[in-house]
Design a protein around this motif. Structure first.
Motif, PDB file in Angstrom:
ATOM      1  N   GLU A 481       0.821  -1.214   0.000  1.00 14.42           N
ATOM      2  CA  GLU A 481       0.000   0.000   0.000  1.00 14.42           C
ATOM      3  C   GLU A 481       0.858   1.268   0.000  1.00 14.42           C
ATOM      4  N   ASN A 482       2.071   1.154   0.513  1.00 18.87           N
ATOM      5  CA  ASN A 482       2.937   2.334   0.583  1.00 18.87           C
ATOM      6  C   ASN A 482       3.452   2.775  -0.784  1.00 18.87           C
ATOM      7  N   GLU A 483       3.413   1.889  -1.755  1.00 19.99           N
ATOM      8  CA  GLU A 483       3.954   2.225  -3.072  1.00 19.99           C
ATOM      9  C   GLU A 483       3.171   3.342  -3.755  1.00 19.99           C
ATOM     10  N   LYS A 484       1.913   3.496  -3.355  1.00 21.94           N
ATOM     11  CA  LYS A 484       1.129   4.584  -3.963  1.00 21.94           C
ATOM     12  C   LYS A 484       1.687   5.959  -3.583  1.00 21.94           C
ATOM     13  N   ASN A 485       2.455   6.022  -2.497  1.00 21.49           N
ATOM     14  CA  ASN A 485       3.077   7.274  -2.056  1.00 21.49           C
ATOM     15  C   ASN A 485       4.506   7.427  -2.570  1.00 21.49           C
ATOM     16  N   GLY A 486       4.951   6.478  -3.391  1.00 24.64           N
ATOM     17  CA  GLY A 486       6.277   6.565  -3.981  1.00 24.64           C
ATOM     18  C   GLY A 486       7.202   5.469  -3.489  1.00 24.64           C
ATOM     19  N   ARG A 487       8.082   5.029  -4.375  1.00 26.74           N
ATOM     20  CA  ARG A 487       9.074   4.006  -4.032  1.00 26.74           C
ATOM     21  C   ARG A 487      10.465   4.598  -4.223  1.00 26.74           C
ATOM     22  N   PHE A 488      11.301   4.486  -3.168  1.00 25.54           N
ATOM     23  CA  PHE A 488      12.611   5.129  -3.174  1.00 25.54           C
ATOM     24  C   PHE A 488      13.650   4.163  -2.637  1.00 25.54           C
ATOM     25  N   ALA A 489      14.886   4.341  -3.103  1.00 25.18           N
ATOM     26  CA  ALA A 489      15.967   3.448  -2.680  1.00 25.18           C
ATOM     27  C   ALA A 489      16.324   3.676  -1.215  1.00 25.18           C
ATOM     28  N   THR A 490      16.396   4.959  -0.804  1.00 26.00           N
ATOM     29  CA  THR A 490      16.770   5.287   0.566  1.00 26.00           C
ATOM     30  C   THR A 490      15.842   6.345   1.129  1.00 26.00           C
ATOM     31  N   LEU A 491      15.926   6.537   2.446  1.00 23.18           N
ATOM     32  CA  LEU A 491      15.124   7.566   3.099  1.00 23.18           C
ATOM     33  C   LEU A 491      15.524   8.956   2.612  1.00 23.18           C
ATOM     34  N   ASP A 492      16.833   9.197   2.442  1.00 22.69           N
ATOM     35  CA  ASP A 492      17.281  10.495   1.947  1.00 22.69           C
ATOM     36  C   ASP A 492      16.734  10.789   0.555  1.00 22.69           C
ATOM     37  N   ASP A 493      16.640   9.762  -0.274  1.00 22.27           N
ATOM     38  CA  ASP A 493      16.058   9.954  -1.609  1.00 22.27           C
ATOM     39  C   ASP A 493      14.608  10.410  -1.505  1.00 22.27           C
ATOM     40  N   ALA A 494      13.868   9.808  -0.579  1.00 22.15           N
ATOM     41  CA  ALA A 494      12.466  10.176  -0.399  1.00 22.15           C
ATOM     42  C   ALA A 494      12.333  11.619   0.068  1.00 22.15           C
ATOM     43  N   LYS A 495      13.169  12.008   1.016  1.00 15.55           N
ATOM     44  CA  LYS A 495      13.117  13.372   1.540  1.00 15.55           C
ATOM     45  C   LYS A 495      13.390  14.395   0.441  1.00 15.55           C
ATOM     46  N   ARG A 496      14.451  14.154  -0.309  1.00 15.28           N
ATOM     47  CA  ARG A 496      14.835  15.138  -1.320  1.00 15.28           C
ATOM     48  C   ARG A 496      13.853  15.181  -2.481  1.00 15.28           C
ATOM     49  N   ALA A 497      13.280  14.041  -2.823  1.00  8.94           N
ATOM     50  CA  ALA A 497      12.338  14.006  -3.944  1.00  8.94           C
ATOM     51  C   ALA A 497      10.984  14.614  -3.576  1.00  8.94           C
ATOM     52  N   LYS A 498      10.557  14.411  -2.330  1.00 10.61           N
ATOM     53  CA  LYS A 498       9.198  14.809  -1.952  1.00 10.61           C
ATOM     54  C   LYS A 498       9.128  16.104  -1.153  1.00 10.61           C
ATOM     55  N   GLY A 499      10.236  16.526  -0.555  1.00 13.39           N
ATOM     56  CA  GLY A 499      10.217  17.771   0.208  1.00 13.39           C
ATOM     57  C   GLY A 499       9.227  17.698   1.351  1.00 13.39           C
ATOM     58  N   ASP A 500       8.334  18.697   1.429  1.00 13.31           N
ATOM     59  CA  ASP A 500       7.368  18.717   2.537  1.00 13.31           C
ATOM     60  C   ASP A 500       6.257  17.681   2.368  1.00 13.31           C
ATOM     61  N   LEU A 501       6.248  16.964   1.252  1.00 16.80           N
ATOM     62  CA  LEU A 501       5.274  15.873   1.079  1.00 16.80           C
ATOM     63  C   LEU A 501       5.776  14.555   1.676  1.00 16.80           C
ATOM     64  N   TRP A 502       7.041  14.531   2.108  1.00 19.80           N
ATOM     65  CA  TRP A 502       7.584  13.338   2.736  1.00 19.80           C
ATOM     66  C   TRP A 502       6.799  12.994   4.005  1.00 19.80           C
ATOM     67  N   SER A 503       6.573  11.716   4.238  1.00 25.34           N
ATOM     68  CA  SER A 503       5.703  11.282   5.336  1.00 25.34           C
ATOM     69  C   SER A 503       6.215  11.672   6.714  1.00 25.34           C
ATOM     70  N   GLY A 504       7.530  11.873   6.855  1.00 30.08           N
ATOM     71  CA  GLY A 504       8.077  12.245   8.154  1.00 30.08           C
ATOM     72  C   GLY A 504       8.059  13.738   8.431  1.00 30.08           C
ATOM     73  N   TYR A 505       7.693  14.525   7.442  1.00 34.96           N
ATOM     74  CA  TYR A 505       7.661  15.975   7.592  1.00 34.96           C
ATOM     75  C   TYR A 505       6.389  16.381   8.321  1.00 34.96           C
ATOM     76  N   ARG A 506       6.508  17.219   9.346  1.00 32.70           N
ATOM     77  CA  ARG A 506       5.328  17.655  10.114  1.00 32.70           C
ATOM     78  C   ARG A 506       5.117  19.153   9.902  1.00 32.70           C
ATOM     79  N   TYR A 507       3.894  19.499   9.549  1.00 31.85           N
ATOM     80  CA  TYR A 507       3.558  20.897   9.306  1.00 31.85           C
ATOM     81  C   TYR A 507       3.420  21.667  10.618  1.00 31.85           C
ATOM     82  N   THR A 508       3.806  22.943  10.570  1.00 35.11           N
ATOM     83  CA  THR A 508       3.649  23.845  11.708  1.00 35.11           C
ATOM     84  C   THR A 508       2.253  24.429  11.692  1.00 35.11           C
ATOM     85  N   ILE A 509       1.539  24.244  12.785  1.00 30.95           N
ATOM     86  CA  ILE A 509       0.168  24.759  12.828  1.00 30.95           C
ATOM     87  C   ILE A 509       0.089  26.102  13.523  1.00 30.95           C
TER      88      ILE A 509
END
Length: 509
Positions: A481-509
């Protein structure tokens, strides 16, 4: 599905100094263990904030001094009607808004010391030339050019500061920088009153000397800025190699993955245009920016119509701006400390709305003057707080530069509205002007509530693991199910490719 909690060394804005030092994504071979973080940040503050604040003081002084000059027979000497005067205010905002986004892109691609100095020098020239115009068309042309060259400073500096500070540190710096606008309001009234004594010197009226002397000061400041303004953290000459590496790593620990460098790609601009946060942020900012210009351009005239002549009216603006400065810096500090930028927006906009309700309903000079102080609470602290709020929630250096440019540009387009709503025929109480400003503040409240709700919902989805990516070297994420959010070789790849859309990024409210 197993929920993945992001590592504190890559996603926790409160990561320890040790964790920051251990994270060596940028120039991994450089040892930064000897860097004192507190001393370094103080060094950066002293190098950046005072001069940039002074530049914005000059910027706001130059754009709004026409309101002071009006009290010294500007319209009469140039044979202008009230509608023509309002158009000279309006045309500034169109050129100002048009060139903000392109300027931010140029700032990123060029050196800040070069680009900001260039802009400042030439807007100082345009300001000075306003003092030698002989008719309305000439003044109109100078106001267009003034807006074009001034366009890059405010969005550029806010973006530039966001490239130096963590998200929890940016708000107070932005507030101090913006508070120069309140100081310019106070200083502008005093300066205009002092310069008015030059009436007739060199055959020029007082209003012309206001433009000439303030413009020449800006030209000088623009010339020396080349040697004072620092460049981005990875190339700043006033820092050692170890200090530059430390600054970049601490930004990366704050989820600013692009801090180590990012090549320009058109996709970053498209990402900003497609981001819902950009569009809601534009409306949030407009809710305070239109009132800001209405307030700053017409406060001397409003006080003048309450029964005070030109010089006393200018002097009575001083305590109002001093109060606005204190509130702005206070909100910036507390919002950084508590991190609840949306709640500050909503609360202070409501106070400002109460002030304008009094201005609409009251015909008592003393009560209206008191209401002006309340009105500042819904304007001045909201500007830097809204910018910080948007900046805190956009990752990617180019994407953030475009988003901030669009947000501030849209706000300034609405500044064109403000210059046409305080009509001479509505004096002394200006019901149309006050009513429309109140409407904008209400829009700002509604947009802030919507922004807050959507950010909280998105954070909740990420906490539930609904945004998790498929990371090839992290077996715990290998859920189909996670593949719908993107498939990446490493965590750093995910961060750089997705920016604030990365799942670990938390928005400031």
């Amino acid at each position: 599905m197993e929920k993945r909690s992001p590592s504190p060394t890559v996603s926790d804005p409160e990561a320890s100094v040790e964790a920051v030092k251990a994270k060596e994504n940028f120039n991994a071979g450089i040892d930064t263990s000897g860097v004192d973080e507190r001393k370094l940040m103080r060094k950066i503050d002293y190098a950046l904030i005072p001069w940039l604040s002074f530049l914005y003081l000059l910027s706001f002084l130059d754009r709004t001094s026409i309101g002071n000059a009006k009290l010294y027979n500007l319209e009469k000497d140039l044979h202008m009607t009230d509608d023509q005067y309002l158009l000279t205010l309006t045309i500034f905002f169109f050129s100002y808004a048009i060139f903000e986004v392109p300027s931010n892109v140029f700032l990123k691609r060029l050196r800040p010391s070069l680009w900001l100095s260039f802009l400042m020098f030439f807007w100082g020239v345009m300001m000075t030339l306003q003092g030698i115009v002989h008719n309305y068309p000439q003044l109109l042309g100078m106001r267009w050019l003034l807006g074009m060259f001034e366009a890059g400073l405010f969005p550029g500096v806010n973006y530039y500061l966001s490239c130096w500070y963590k998200r929890s540190e940016f708000g107070i710096r932005s507030a101090i920088f913006f508070s120069a606008a309140t100081v310019s309001g106070a200083f502008g009234g005093l300066l205009a009153a002092a310069i008015s004594n030059m009436e007739g010197i060199g055959g020029k009226p007082a209003w012309a000397w206001i433009f000439i002397l303030e413009g020449l000061l800006t030209v000088i400041a623009g010339g020396v800025s080349y040697w004072i303004i620092q460049d981005f953290p990875d190339t700043a000459k006033f820092l050692s190699e170890e200090e530059r590496a430390f600054v970049i790593r601490r930004l990366q620990s704050d989820d600013q993955f692009s801090a180590g460098g990012e090549n320009f790609k058109m996709k970053y601009i498209y990402e900003s245009l497609k981001d819902w946060k950009t569009w809601i942020g534009m409306v949030v900012y407009a809710g305070a920016d239109m009132p800001l210009y209405a307030f700053s351009l017409f406060l001397p005239s409003i006080i003048n119509q309450l029964g005070f002549t030109a010089t006393p009216a200018n002097l009575l603006t001083v305590p109002v701006y001093v109060f606005a400065c204190i509130v702005t810096c206070g909100v910036g500090y507390l919002a950084d400390r508590w991190g609840k930028r949306g709640y500050f927006n909503i609360g202070f906009l409501c106070i400002g709305a109460a002030g304008y309700i009094i201005l609409v309903a009251s015909h008592n000079a003393a009560l209206s003057y008191f209401a002006v102080y309340m009105a500042t609470c819904g304007i001045y602290p909201i500007i830097p707080n809204s910018i910080s709020w948007v900046s805190n929630n956009v990752e990617g250096s180019y994407k953030r530069s475009v988003s901030l440019g669009m947000v501030i540009s849209f706000g300034n387009i609405n500044g064109a509205v403000s210059s046409n709503v305080y009509r001479a025929r509505d004096k002394p109480w200006y019901p149309l002007g006050h009513g429309l400003v109140l409407m904008y503040i209400a829009i700002g409240v509604i947009a802030s509530v919507i922004f807050l709700v959507y950010l909280k919902r998105e954070n909740a989805r990420r906490e539930r693991g609904e945004r998790n990516e498929y990371i090839e070297d992290m077996p715990e994420t290998h859920n189909p199910e996670n593949e719908k959010n993107g498939r990446f070789a490493t965590l750093d790849d995910a961060k750089r490719a997705k920016g604030d859309l990365w799942s670990g990024y938390r928005y400031t409210i």
